[in-house]
Write an enzyme that holds these catalytic residues in place. Structure first.
Site, PDB file in Angstrom:
ATOM      1  N   GLY A   1      -9.512  10.541  -3.610  1.00 46.15           N
ATOM      2  CA  GLY A   1      -8.454  10.505  -2.597  1.00 46.15           C
ATOM      3  C   GLY A   1      -7.796  11.857  -2.432  1.00 46.15           C
TER       4      GLY A   1
ATOM      5  N   ALA B   1      -0.882  11.794  -2.698  1.00 44.48           N
ATOM      6  CA  ALA B   1      -0.850  11.517  -4.139  1.00 44.48           C
ATOM      7  C   ALA B   1      -1.966  12.270  -4.858  1.00 44.48           C
ATOM      8  CB  ALA B   1      -0.983  10.016  -4.378  1.00 44.48           C
TER       9      ALA B   1
ATOM     10  N   GLN C   1       3.516  -5.218   3.454  1.00 46.03           N
ATOM     11  CA  GLN C   1       4.617  -4.854   4.352  1.00 46.03           C
ATOM     12  C   GLN C   1       4.208  -4.884   5.827  1.00 46.03           C
ATOM     13  OE1 GLN C   1       6.739  -0.761   4.418  1.00 46.03           O
ATOM     14  NE2 GLN C   1       8.259  -2.248   3.777  1.00 46.03           N
TER      15      GLN C   1
ATOM     16  N   LEU D   1       1.968   2.849  14.967  1.00 45.70           N
ATOM     17  CA  LEU D   1       3.352   2.877  14.488  1.00 45.70           C
ATOM     18  C   LEU D   1       4.305   3.630  15.407  1.00 45.70           C
ATOM     19  CD1 LEU D   1       4.968   2.067  11.916  1.00 45.70           C
ATOM     20  CD2 LEU D   1       4.868   4.473  11.327  1.00 45.70           C
TER      21      LEU D   1
ATOM     22  N   GLU E   1      10.239   4.337  12.018  1.00 44.77           N
ATOM     23  CA  GLU E   1      11.610   3.876  11.800  1.00 44.77           C
ATOM     24  C   GLU E   1      12.611   4.983  12.135  1.00 44.77           C
ATOM     25  OE1 GLU E   1      11.867   1.220   8.432  1.00 44.77           O
ATOM     26  OE2 GLU E   1      13.548   2.441   7.744  1.00 44.77           O
TER      27      GLU E   1
ATOM     28  N   ARG F   1      12.781  -3.427   6.186  1.00 44.97           N
ATOM     29  CA  ARG F   1      11.680  -3.820   7.061  1.00 44.97           C
ATOM     30  C   ARG F   1      11.347  -5.300   7.002  1.00 44.97           C
ATOM     31  NH1 ARG F   1       7.969   1.561   6.004  1.00 44.97           N
ATOM     32  NH2 ARG F   1       9.306   2.869   7.291  1.00 44.97           N
TER      33      ARG F   1
ATOM     34  N   HIS G   1       1.515  -2.571   7.597  1.00 46.23           N
ATOM     35  CA  HIS G   1       1.827  -1.159   7.396  1.00 46.23           C
ATOM     36  C   HIS G   1       1.561  -0.644   5.995  1.00 46.23           C
ATOM     37  CE1 HIS G   1       3.772   2.592   8.275  1.00 46.23           C
ATOM     38  NE2 HIS G   1       4.715   2.407   7.367  1.00 46.23           N
TER      39      HIS G   1
ATOM     40  N   GLU H   1      -0.157   5.031  -2.815  1.00 45.22           N
ATOM     41  CA  GLU H   1      -0.126   3.663  -2.286  1.00 45.22           C
ATOM     42  C   GLU H   1      -1.089   2.732  -3.011  1.00 45.22           C
ATOM     43  OE1 GLU H   1      -0.044   3.437   1.984  1.00 45.22           O
ATOM     44  OE2 GLU H   1      -0.383   1.264   1.969  1.00 45.22           O
TER      45      GLU H   1
ATOM     46  N   ARG I   1       9.202  -2.299   0.314  1.00 46.11           N
ATOM     47  CA  ARG I   1       9.456  -0.860   0.223  1.00 46.11           C
ATOM     48  C   ARG I   1      10.446  -0.417   1.299  1.00 46.11           C
ATOM     49  NH1 ARG I   1       7.520   3.819   2.893  1.00 46.11           N
ATOM     50  NH2 ARG I   1       5.820   2.815   4.040  1.00 46.11           N
TER      51      ARG I   1
ATOM     52  N   SER J   1       7.796   6.092   0.323  1.00 45.58           N
ATOM     53  CA  SER J   1       6.389   6.148  -0.075  1.00 45.58           C
ATOM     54  C   SER J   1       5.893   7.577  -0.216  1.00 45.58           C
ATOM     55  CB  SER J   1       5.515   5.401   0.929  1.00 45.58           C
ATOM     56  OG  SER J   1       4.168   5.658   0.639  1.00 45.58           O
ATOM     57  N   LEU J   2       6.220   8.417   0.762  1.00 52.02           N
ATOM     58  CA  LEU J   2       5.843   9.833   0.611  1.00 52.02           C
ATOM     59  C   LEU J   2       6.461  10.355  -0.680  1.00 52.02           C
ATOM     60  CD1 LEU J   2       6.238  11.235   4.244  1.00 52.02           C
ATOM     61  CD2 LEU J   2       4.166  10.448   3.095  1.00 52.02           C
TER      62      LEU J   2
HETATM   63  C1  LIG Z   1       1.441   5.627  10.583  1.00 45.03           C
HETATM   64  C2  LIG Z   1       2.113   5.712   9.240  1.00 45.03           C
HETATM   65  C3  LIG Z   1       3.328   6.357   9.115  1.00 45.03           C
HETATM   66  C4  LIG Z   1       3.959   6.442   7.868  1.00 45.03           C
HETATM   67  N1  LIG Z   1       5.161   7.088   7.780  1.00 45.03           N
HETATM   68  C5  LIG Z   1       5.740   7.201   6.558  1.00 45.03           C
HETATM   69  C6  LIG Z   1       6.965   7.934   6.428  1.00 45.03           C
HETATM   70  O1  LIG Z   1       7.502   8.495   7.373  1.00 45.03           O
HETATM   71  N2  LIG Z   1       7.518   8.004   5.194  1.00 45.03           N
HETATM   72  C7  LIG Z   1       6.951   7.422   4.098  1.00 45.03           C
HETATM   73  O2  LIG Z   1       7.490   7.533   3.010  1.00 45.03           O
HETATM   74  N3  LIG Z   1       5.785   6.750   4.204  1.00 45.03           N
HETATM   75  C8  LIG Z   1       5.171   6.639   5.405  1.00 45.03           C
HETATM   76  N4  LIG Z   1       3.990   5.950   5.506  1.00 45.03           N
HETATM   77  C9  LIG Z   1       3.317   5.498   4.275  1.00 45.03           C
HETATM   78  C10 LIG Z   1       2.663   6.687   3.601  1.00 45.03           C
HETATM   79  O3  LIG Z   1       2.222   7.611   4.568  1.00 45.03           O
HETATM   80  C11 LIG Z   1       1.459   6.284   2.758  1.00 45.03           C
HETATM   81  O4  LIG Z   1       1.806   5.231   1.911  1.00 45.03           O
HETATM   82  C12 LIG Z   1       0.998   7.458   1.888  1.00 45.03           C
HETATM   83  O5  LIG Z   1       0.811   8.614   2.676  1.00 45.03           O
HETATM   84  C13 LIG Z   1      -0.282   7.110   1.147  1.00 45.03           C
HETATM   85  O6  LIG Z   1      -0.788   8.278   0.531  1.00 45.03           O
HETATM   86  P1  LIG Z   1      -1.921   8.211  -0.560  1.00 45.03           P
HETATM   87  O7  LIG Z   1      -2.114   9.597  -1.049  1.00 45.03           O
HETATM   88  O8  LIG Z   1      -1.611   7.167  -1.528  1.00 45.03           O
HETATM   89  O9  LIG Z   1      -3.214   7.710   0.250  1.00 45.03           O
HETATM   90  P2  LIG Z   1      -3.876   8.172   1.637  1.00 45.03           P
HETATM   91  O10 LIG Z   1      -3.145   9.268   2.285  1.00 45.03           O
HETATM   92  O11 LIG Z   1      -4.112   6.925   2.404  1.00 45.03           O
HETATM   93  O12 LIG Z   1      -5.263   8.770   1.165  1.00 45.03           O
HETATM   94  C14 LIG Z   1      -6.303   7.978   0.639  1.00 45.03           C
HETATM   95  C15 LIG Z   1      -7.460   8.881   0.291  1.00 45.03           C
HETATM   96  O13 LIG Z   1      -8.431   8.145  -0.420  1.00 45.03           O
HETATM   97  C16 LIG Z   1      -9.709   8.414   0.087  1.00 45.03           C
HETATM   98  N5  LIG Z   1     -10.570   7.252  -0.186  1.00 45.03           N
HETATM   99  C17 LIG Z   1     -10.276   5.935  -0.044  1.00 45.03           C
HETATM  100  N6  LIG Z   1     -11.327   5.180  -0.404  1.00 45.03           N
HETATM  101  C18 LIG Z   1     -12.306   6.035  -0.798  1.00 45.03           C
HETATM  102  C19 LIG Z   1     -13.636   5.871  -1.265  1.00 45.03           C
HETATM  103  N7  LIG Z   1     -14.208   4.673  -1.412  1.00 45.03           N
HETATM  104  N8  LIG Z   1     -14.350   6.981  -1.564  1.00 45.03           N
HETATM  105  C20 LIG Z   1     -13.815   8.212  -1.403  1.00 45.03           C
HETATM  106  N9  LIG Z   1     -12.563   8.416  -0.969  1.00 45.03           N
HETATM  107  C21 LIG Z   1     -11.822   7.344  -0.668  1.00 45.03           C
HETATM  108  C22 LIG Z   1      -9.471   8.690   1.565  1.00 45.03           C
HETATM  109  O14 LIG Z   1     -10.521   9.425   2.112  1.00 45.03           O
HETATM  110  C23 LIG Z   1      -8.172   9.492   1.480  1.00 45.03           C
HETATM  111  O15 LIG Z   1      -8.444  10.843   1.214  1.00 45.03           O
HETATM  112  C24 LIG Z   1       3.352   5.866   6.738  1.00 45.03           C
HETATM  113  C25 LIG Z   1       2.128   5.228   6.861  1.00 45.03           C
HETATM  114  C26 LIG Z   1       1.526   5.128   8.094  1.00 45.03           C
HETATM  115  C27 LIG Z   1       0.225   4.379   8.187  1.00 45.03           C
END
Ligand SMILES: Cc1cc2nc3c(=O)[nH]c(=O)nc-3n(C[C@H](O)[C@H](O)[C@H](O)COP(=O)(O)OP(=O)(O)OC[C@H]3O[C@@H](n4cnc5c(N)ncnc54)[C@H](O)[C@@H]3O)c2cc1C
Length: 575
Positions: free
Chosen positions: A10, A14, A231, A243, A246, A277, A348, A378, A389, A394-395
């Site tokens: 990923g 994170a 959520q 989206l 908010e 939410r 979401h 996440e 949440r 989350s960020l």
């Molecule tokens: C439209 C939208 C707006 C949002 N706005 C906000 C906000 O303003 N504030 C806030 O706090 N939160 C917000 N959120 C929530 C927040 O953005 C996410 O929860 C957070 O960014 C998730 O980050 P992450 O690093 O956990 O995963 P992600 O950013 O989802 O990254 C997942 C990674 O895993 C990789 N991956 C997955 N499965 C595999 C696999 N099988 N093999 C190889 N790679 C894989 C993907 O390629 C990707 O690189 C928002 C979410 C959305 C959808």
């Protein structure tokens, strides 16, 4: 076989933040990220509204304790409070840290980082970069990966976690470009694979949010925590589900029903549109059910309500939430300066996930830990969000726990050797699995099964739930699972076969869906996002505990884990 000290699945916020922390702790370490997308295309890039931290730039009376209280209350008292304390105490520091890396946050006139209001937060504490905050942060993190020598395998699909005798030893991965299968061995494996929005038919999430990391963890025999808490974001643009942040309500927009009323006055009089939410999504759904939704031609009784920005004025709309204006304009032809936007709840975020301790190490049970296996973001459940949440937390979680998990991994791998691993059986099994998918005659198309599955989850495990409804959903899911054994692929090629990837993703979604439904059926109360019409009240006597669900193809076995209550005793949740 490829060897690395650490392999992270990923490249979102994170995973990237953790990789940087490890690489910076010791430049001689071999740290790699693998992602099925390019890291910049991770769903994090789409985050809009911002990231909470008590910088006190706008409101001097804010404190980490207030942020912690809002988070715990928002979670309906299911969050682990030791984890929330870490989240909220470390928040200002991680924001400054990002700023020093080069992230361009929006500013106050005096040059300090600006902060806006957000749902469920009692103070203006959300830092942002207009409504493109994820974009601003992820681009800097990914630039820094290169600078710090992190190896990136982009557009490789991870198929399997290699877990032997309670120890994570590596991964099986597949290069989408040419179908090459590789086994990676590492001293520590970390999952930062994001959410599973694609398990439902209307979602704000990207196409890659298919819960692969959760499914791989479940298949390896490890538990998933609190998966019943899904959520719904109140304001998905109708009909596409994309989206509308908010932040739009944070900047002052109203929710209006067919009678022109700001109906949140009935549901959360003190917070109005800035209620959490779960409450706002239920309010919108109730208005629509009661016939006070709106049709596209303006008649009452339709499937959406209005989000009204008109009183905010063009200048504010264009400077604070330009991207949301653009989305509505481009996707449904609404000019939010002069017209209200049609919105309704959209899937979401995943509150549950892979259970971890506060160092990101994955739990094998309420008491046990898995050697060499870590998770954050996440996909993980350190449980700072509990049953619901708050926006902009989350960020924050990704960066705070990404950094912490990175630190813990750097420590963990000191003086450790690469594990012994015989790669041959893993390679052979993966090759057979892929070939079988290509060869099987089958009678269903992937899109057909996926649609049936997404409709099933949406219809039987939505905003409002009952035992009857969910049991019907689970039955239907069994049929869909059998049909999914019987899919056929048009594309038989080895290079860039996205259909093959979709087939694997469908398998992940089905497992995640079954765990969500099974976890939701066993939680006989209403708490946060989990709203049971047959059990309308929160039940702290019997249900104030985390769910740990162990998946097997035959059944999902449910166990429990206590909640850490260190700061605030549960009380009635009112806004
Ligand atoms: C439209 C939208 C707006 C949002 N706005 C906000 C906000 O303003 N504030 C806030 O706090 N939160 C917000 N959120 C929530 C927040 O953005 C996410 O929860 C957070 O960014 C998730 O980050 P992450 O690093 O956990 O995963 P992600 O950013 O989802 O990254 C997942 C990674 O895993 C990789 N991956 C997955 N499965 C595999 C696999 N099988 N093999 C190889 N790679 C894989 C993907 O390629 C990707 O690189 C928002 C979410 C959305 C959808």
């Amino acid at each position: 076989m490829l060897d690395h000290d650490v392999i992270i699945v990923g490249g979102g916020l994170a995973g990237s933040r953790a990789a940087l922390e490890i690489a910076q702790s010791n430049p001689n370490l071999s740290v790699a990220i693998v992602a099925k997308t390019h890291p910049i295309r991770s769903h994090s890039v789409a985050a809009q509204g911002g990231m909470a931290a008590t910088l006190k730039n706008v409101d001097e009376t804010d404190t980490w304790e207030a942020h912690a209280f809002d988070t715990v209350k928002g979670s309906d008292y299911l969050a682990d409070q030791d984890a929330v304390e870490i989240l909220t105490r470390e928040a200002p520091d991680v924001v400054i840290d990002l700023e020093h890396m080069g992230v361009l946050f929006s500013r106050l006139p005096d040059g300090r980082i600006a902060q806006r209001a957000f749902g469920g937060h009692s103070h203006n504490r959300t830092c942002y970069a207009a409504d493109k905050t994820g974009h601003a942060i992820l681009h800097e993190l990914v630039n820094n990966l290169k600078r710090n020598g992190v190896k990136v395998y982009d557009e490789w699909y991870v198929m399997r976690l290699i877990l032997e005798e309670g120890q994570a030893k590596g991964l099986v991965m597949y290069r989408i470009l040419d179908g090459q299968i590789e086994i990676v061995r590492a001293k520590a494996v970390m999952f930062a694979t994001g959410g599973y929005g694609r398990a439902f038919n209307t979602t704000s999430n990207d196409y890659a949010s298919t819960g692969d990391g959760l499914a791989m963890t479940a298949i390896a025999g490890l538990p998933l925590e609190d998966m019943e808490f899904v959520q719904f974001h109140p304001t998905g643009l109708y009909p596409v589900g994309v989206l509308i942040s908010e932040a739009v309500r944070g900047e002052g927009a109203y929710l209006i029903n067919s009678e022109g009323d700001r109906f949140m006055a009935t549901y959360a009089p003190s917070r109005m549109e800035l209620a959490p939410r779960d409450i706002t999504s239920r309010a919108i759904t109730r208005e629509i059910r009661a016939g006070r939704g709106i049709h596209l031609d303006g008649r009452a009784g339709g499937p959406f309500v209005y989000l009204d920005l008109r009183h905010m004025g063009k200048e504010k709309i264009m400077s604070r939430v330009p991207f949301c204006w653009e989305e509505a304009h481009r996707l449904v032809g609404v000019d939010a300066v002069t017209q209200p936007m049609p919105v309704r709840p959209t899937i979401h975020y995943s509150m549950g996930g892979i259970p971890t301790n506060t160092d990101g190490q994955v739990r094998s049970s309420a008491e046990g830990l898995v050697e060499g296996f870590f998770a954050a973001g996440e996909a993980a459940c350190v449980s700072v969000h509990g049953a619901n949440r708050l926006g902009s937390n989350s960020l924050l979680e990704c960066v705070v726990y990404g950094r912490r998990t990175g630190r813990a991994i750097a420590q963990y791998i000191q003086n450790r050797k690469l594990p012994d691993l015989d790669e041959a059986p893993y390679r052979q099994q993966a090759q057979q699995q892929m070939q079988a998918l290509l060869d099987q005659p089958g009678q269903y198309r992937i899109a057909q099964i996926r649609q049936a599955f997404q409709d099933c989850m949406t219809d039987y495990c939505g905003v409002f739930r009952t035992e009857d409804l969910m049991r019907q959903g689970l039955d239907q899911l069994q049929t869909i699972r059998q049909q999914a054994q019987n899919i056929y692929l048009d594309d038989k090629a080895k290079n860039w076969n996205t259909e093959l990837i979709e087939a694997l993703e469908l398998q992940s979604l089905l497992i995640v869906g079954e765990v969500i439904l099974s976890s939701a059926i066993q939680r006989k109360e209403s708490r946060g996002a989990h709203c049971r019409e047959d059990y309308p009240d929160r039940d702290d006597t019997n249900c104030l505990q985390h769910t740990l669900a162990y998946y097997s193809p035959a059944e999902v076995d449910i166990r429990h884990m206590p909640v850490s209550i260190t700061l605030f005793q549960p009380q009635e949740r009112k806004y």
